[in-house]
Motif scaffolding. Structure first.
Motif, PDB file in Angstrom:
ATOM      1  N   SER A 127       0.848  -1.195   0.000  1.00  0.00           N
ATOM      2  CA  SER A 127       0.000   0.000   0.000  1.00  0.00           C
ATOM      3  C   SER A 127       0.883   1.245   0.000  1.00  0.00           C
ATOM      4  O   SER A 127       2.117   1.150   0.079  1.00  0.00           O
ATOM      5  CB  SER A 127      -0.899  -0.007   1.238  1.00  0.00           C
ATOM      6  OG  SER A 127      -0.111   0.221   2.403  1.00  0.00           O
ATOM      7  N   ASN A 128       0.220   2.379  -0.078  1.00  0.00           N
ATOM      8  CA  ASN A 128       0.987   3.635  -0.042  1.00  0.00           C
ATOM      9  C   ASN A 128       1.729   3.796   1.269  1.00  0.00           C
ATOM     10  O   ASN A 128       2.722   4.520   1.350  1.00  0.00           O
ATOM     11  CB  ASN A 128       0.040   4.829  -0.255  1.00  0.00           C
ATOM     12  CG  ASN A 128      -0.473   4.900  -1.676  1.00  0.00           C
ATOM     13  OD1 ASN A 128       0.182   4.433  -2.603  1.00  0.00           O
ATOM     14  ND2 ASN A 128      -1.665   5.482  -1.861  1.00  0.00           N
ATOM     15  N   ALA A 129       1.274   3.099   2.279  1.00  0.00           N
ATOM     16  CA  ALA A 129       1.890   3.245   3.599  1.00  0.00           C
ATOM     17  C   ALA A 129       2.944   2.180   3.870  1.00  0.00           C
ATOM     18  O   ALA A 129       3.564   2.171   4.930  1.00  0.00           O
ATOM     19  CB  ALA A 129       0.808   3.189   4.678  1.00  0.00           C
ATOM     20  N   SER A 130       3.134   1.245   2.911  1.00  0.00           N
ATOM     21  CA  SER A 130       4.095   0.173   3.143  1.00  0.00           C
ATOM     22  C   SER A 130       5.513   0.708   3.183  1.00  0.00           C
ATOM     23  O   SER A 130       5.858   1.679   2.476  1.00  0.00           O
ATOM     24  CB  SER A 130       3.986  -0.878   2.027  1.00  0.00           C
ATOM     25  OG  SER A 130       2.723  -1.491   2.053  1.00  0.00           O
ATOM     26  N   LEU A 131       6.327   0.080   3.980  1.00  0.00           N
ATOM     27  CA  LEU A 131       7.724   0.481   4.071  1.00  0.00           C
ATOM     28  C   LEU A 131       8.466   0.065   2.797  1.00  0.00           C
ATOM     29  O   LEU A 131       8.226  -1.009   2.249  1.00  0.00           O
ATOM     30  CB  LEU A 131       8.379  -0.184   5.282  1.00  0.00           C
ATOM     31  CG  LEU A 131       7.815   0.202   6.664  1.00  0.00           C
ATOM     32  CD1 LEU A 131       8.505  -0.609   7.755  1.00  0.00           C
ATOM     33  CD2 LEU A 131       7.993   1.700   6.907  1.00  0.00           C
ATOM     34  N   VAL A 132       9.345   0.934   2.362  1.00  0.00           N
ATOM     35  CA  VAL A 132      10.156   0.634   1.174  1.00  0.00           C
ATOM     36  C   VAL A 132      10.972  -0.631   1.397  1.00  0.00           C
ATOM     37  O   VAL A 132      11.213  -1.421   0.485  1.00  0.00           O
ATOM     38  CB  VAL A 132      11.066   1.833   0.836  1.00  0.00           C
ATOM     39  CG1 VAL A 132      12.050   1.479  -0.267  1.00  0.00           C
ATOM     40  CG2 VAL A 132      10.236   3.045   0.458  1.00  0.00           C
ATOM     41  N   GLY A 133      11.374  -0.830   2.621  1.00  0.00           N
ATOM     42  CA  GLY A 133      12.195  -1.995   2.928  1.00  0.00           C
ATOM     43  C   GLY A 133      11.490  -3.318   2.690  1.00  0.00           C
ATOM     44  O   GLY A 133      12.128  -4.362   2.560  1.00  0.00           O
ATOM     45  N   GLY A 142       7.132   2.778  -6.451  1.00  0.00           N
ATOM     46  CA  GLY A 142       7.201   1.332  -6.599  1.00  0.00           C
ATOM     47  C   GLY A 142       5.945   0.606  -6.173  1.00  0.00           C
ATOM     48  O   GLY A 142       5.510  -0.355  -6.822  1.00  0.00           O
ATOM     49  N   ASP A 143       5.331   1.038  -5.089  1.00  0.00           N
ATOM     50  CA  ASP A 143       4.131   0.338  -4.621  1.00  0.00           C
ATOM     51  C   ASP A 143       2.981   0.495  -5.606  1.00  0.00           C
ATOM     52  O   ASP A 143       2.239  -0.438  -5.892  1.00  0.00           O
ATOM     53  CB  ASP A 143       3.731   0.848  -3.235  1.00  0.00           C
ATOM     54  CG  ASP A 143       3.408   2.329  -3.232  1.00  0.00           C
ATOM     55  OD1 ASP A 143       4.251   3.123  -3.692  1.00  0.00           O
ATOM     56  OD2 ASP A 143       2.287   2.690  -2.799  1.00  0.00           O
ATOM     57  N   ASP A 144       2.845   1.736  -6.167  1.00  0.00           N
ATOM     58  CA  ASP A 144       1.783   1.958  -7.156  1.00  0.00           C
ATOM     59  C   ASP A 144       2.004   1.075  -8.391  1.00  0.00           C
ATOM     60  O   ASP A 144       1.066   0.487  -8.940  1.00  0.00           O
ATOM     61  CB  ASP A 144       1.765   3.421  -7.598  1.00  0.00           C
ATOM     62  CG  ASP A 144       1.417   4.365  -6.446  1.00  0.00           C
ATOM     63  OD1 ASP A 144       0.738   3.915  -5.503  1.00  0.00           O
ATOM     64  OD2 ASP A 144       1.839   5.527  -6.501  1.00  0.00           O
ATOM     65  N   GLU A 145       3.257   1.002  -8.795  1.00  0.00           N
ATOM     66  CA  GLU A 145       3.557   0.246 -10.020  1.00  0.00           C
ATOM     67  C   GLU A 145       3.357  -1.252  -9.826  1.00  0.00           C
ATOM     68  O   GLU A 145       2.889  -1.951 -10.728  1.00  0.00           O
ATOM     69  CB  GLU A 145       4.981   0.565 -10.473  1.00  0.00           C
ATOM     70  CG  GLU A 145       5.102   1.985 -11.016  1.00  0.00           C
ATOM     71  CD  GLU A 145       6.504   2.552 -10.925  1.00  0.00           C
ATOM     72  OE1 GLU A 145       7.378   1.862 -10.370  1.00  0.00           O
ATOM     73  OE2 GLU A 145       6.696   3.685 -11.400  1.00  0.00           O
ATOM     74  N   LEU A 146       3.696  -1.752  -8.654  1.00  0.00           N
ATOM     75  CA  LEU A 146       3.489  -3.175  -8.409  1.00  0.00           C
ATOM     76  C   LEU A 146       2.001  -3.500  -8.331  1.00  0.00           C
ATOM     77  O   LEU A 146       1.541  -4.512  -8.880  1.00  0.00           O
ATOM     78  CB  LEU A 146       4.184  -3.605  -7.119  1.00  0.00           C
ATOM     79  CG  LEU A 146       4.097  -5.111  -6.811  1.00  0.00           C
ATOM     80  CD1 LEU A 146       4.662  -5.940  -7.965  1.00  0.00           C
ATOM     81  CD2 LEU A 146       4.840  -5.434  -5.516  1.00  0.00           C
ATOM     82  N   ARG A 147       1.227  -2.641  -7.704  1.00  0.00           N
ATOM     83  CA  ARG A 147      -0.222  -2.868  -7.663  1.00  0.00           C
ATOM     84  C   ARG A 147      -0.824  -2.820  -9.061  1.00  0.00           C
ATOM     85  O   ARG A 147      -1.688  -3.625  -9.431  1.00  0.00           O
ATOM     86  CB  ARG A 147      -0.902  -1.827  -6.760  1.00  0.00           C
ATOM     87  CG  ARG A 147      -0.635  -1.998  -5.277  1.00  0.00           C
ATOM     88  CD  ARG A 147      -1.654  -1.201  -4.441  1.00  0.00           C
ATOM     89  NE  ARG A 147      -1.653   0.208  -4.727  1.00  0.00           N
ATOM     90  CZ  ARG A 147      -0.860   1.113  -4.150  1.00  0.00           C
ATOM     91  NH1 ARG A 147       0.017   0.722  -3.233  1.00  0.00           N
ATOM     92  NH2 ARG A 147      -0.929   2.395  -4.476  1.00  0.00           N
TER      93      ARG A 147
END
Lengths: 200, 201
Positions: free
Chosen positions: A11-17, B18-23
């Motif tokens: 999600s948008n709140a997930s850690l990059v790690g 990255g999170d947007d692109e993976l989703r």
């Protein structure tokens, strides 16, 4: 096969790690899901060279009652439909529909079917057969791969037709008319045998 | 599939995207697979069914060729010959629009099939001008075949009329025919026969 598939993670709140873990999880899930019906590398267990090929038996026909068969269109070319009410299989093309299988089909067991051939039945009617006796040669429209079985029937009880000989390309019949026969007769014939795939 | 961009992620893309692109990737993949395969998420399927073929995803090759192009196991619709063919070695016609279809209810679907058998035999070996010949079917029928026909050839050069014959008796395993020459005993005629009935698979 149950796969892990959460389109809300990361999600948008997930850690990059967590990104490496999330990415690997998606890759694994794709491979496991694809491997159900495809060759797929990685967790799918197949080689890179075969990636994407369908596994044997991986595809399924449409299955339903005959009334569920749709009018063909360009997107249906090559698709198969099983009419499970009547036991028939159809193949679609953009311009038409072909009956390509049936549980009511006839199976021929003799002569033995060889490679690259299939069974064919050819028939015809030879009109104008005169009185008297003699030989008549009739050519088959499509040459057979092996000498076929030939059947002859007379249109008149004043003529007698008998097979004299047959080859893969024609047959010879002998005729004999009885006393009192007049005008002409018609000889109906039918031949049954194997034909080469390449002869059509 | 509404969108699929191979170069969506660039070397200069922000890591925060990255999170947007993976989703997006997961959504597009699920949408793209779902027309032919069960797939969860945007594909609408259950996770337990992921990857399974949907009914109707079978699609054979389509060309006028008889051989070649694909290995064993693939099917081709050949519109010129109106045939469904197995591609591979050997090429085989597995269905044909001109095939004989017996829409008869005498068989049990899935367990029985209609079988046509045929053959020929030398009619006699003795000097008699009449006699009886017994023929055994190659495969025994479930019951007396529904159809049987016999005919003879002339059996020799200069012979214009073959012997007459009948079907004296017929059973699931074979039949008997009596034959008789119309004229003098001559030639070496053969009996040609054809039978049709059901056999349990």
């Amino acid at each position: 096969m149950t796969i892990k598939w959460e389109e809300s993670v990361p999600s948008n709140a997930s850690l990059v790690g967590f990104a490496p873990t999330d990415f690997r999880s998606v890759w694994t899930s794709v491979a496991e899901g694809m491997a159900v019906e495809h060759f797929w590398p990685g967790s799918g267990g197949a080689s890179f060279a075969s990636a994407g090929d369908l596994l044997p038996g991986a595809s399924r026909m449409f299955t339903g009652s005959r009334s569920a068969s749709s009018a063909p269109n360009s997107q249906m070319t090559g698709r198969l439909f099983l009419d499970n009410t009547n036991g028939r299989v159809y193949a679609y093309e953009s311009a038409g529909t072909y009956l390509v299988g049936s549980m009511w089909n006839e199976e021929s067991r003799n002569p033995t079917l060889g490679s690259n051939v299939f069974f064919m039945r050819q028939s015809g009617a030879l009109t104008g057969v005169p009185t008297g006796s003699g030989a008549t040669i009739v050519a088959f429209p499509v040459p057979f791969a092996n000498v076929p079985t030939v059947w002859l029937t007379s249109s008149s009880n004043s003529w007698f037709f008998t097979l004299f000989s047959s080859t893969i390309t024609d047959f010879t019949s002998m005729r004999s008319s009885f006393a009192g026969a007049a005008s002409t007769a018609t000889m109906y014939w039918e031949a049954f045998g194997t034909v080469s795939l390449s002869s059509l | 599939m509404p969108n699929w961009t191979d170069d969506l992620v660039q070397g200069t893309s922000a890591a925060s995207a990255g999170d947007d692109e993976l989703r997006s990737f997961m959504t597009q993949l699920a949408s793209g697979l779902s027309p032919s395969f069960d797939w969860p998420g945007s594909g609408g399927g259950a996770t337990a069914d992921a990857g399974k073929s949907k009914l109707g995803n079978a699609r054979c090759a389509h060309s006028n060729a008889v051989t070649g192009g694909y290995p064993d196991g693939y099917l081709r619709l050949n519109p010129t010959r109106a045939a469904l063919m197995h591609i591979g070695t050997p090429p085989t016609v597995v269905g044909h629009s001109s095939m004989v279809d017996y829409n008869l209810g005498a068989i049990v679907p899935g367990f029985q099939r209609w079988v046509r058998q045929s053959g020929n035999s030398q009619l006699y070996s003795s000097g008699s001008s009449f006699g009886t010949i017994n023929i055994s079917f190659t495969s025994t029928y479930d019951a007396t075949p529904v159809f049987l026909q016999v005919v003879t050839d002339t059996g020799g050069s200069g012979v214009s009329v073959g012997p007459l014959m009948n079907v004296s008796s017929v059973s699931a395993g074979g039949f008997s025919s009596s034959w008789s020459f119309l004229g003098p005993l001559e030639g070496s005629p053969r009996i040609h026969w054809e039978s049709f009935g059901s056999i349990t698979v």
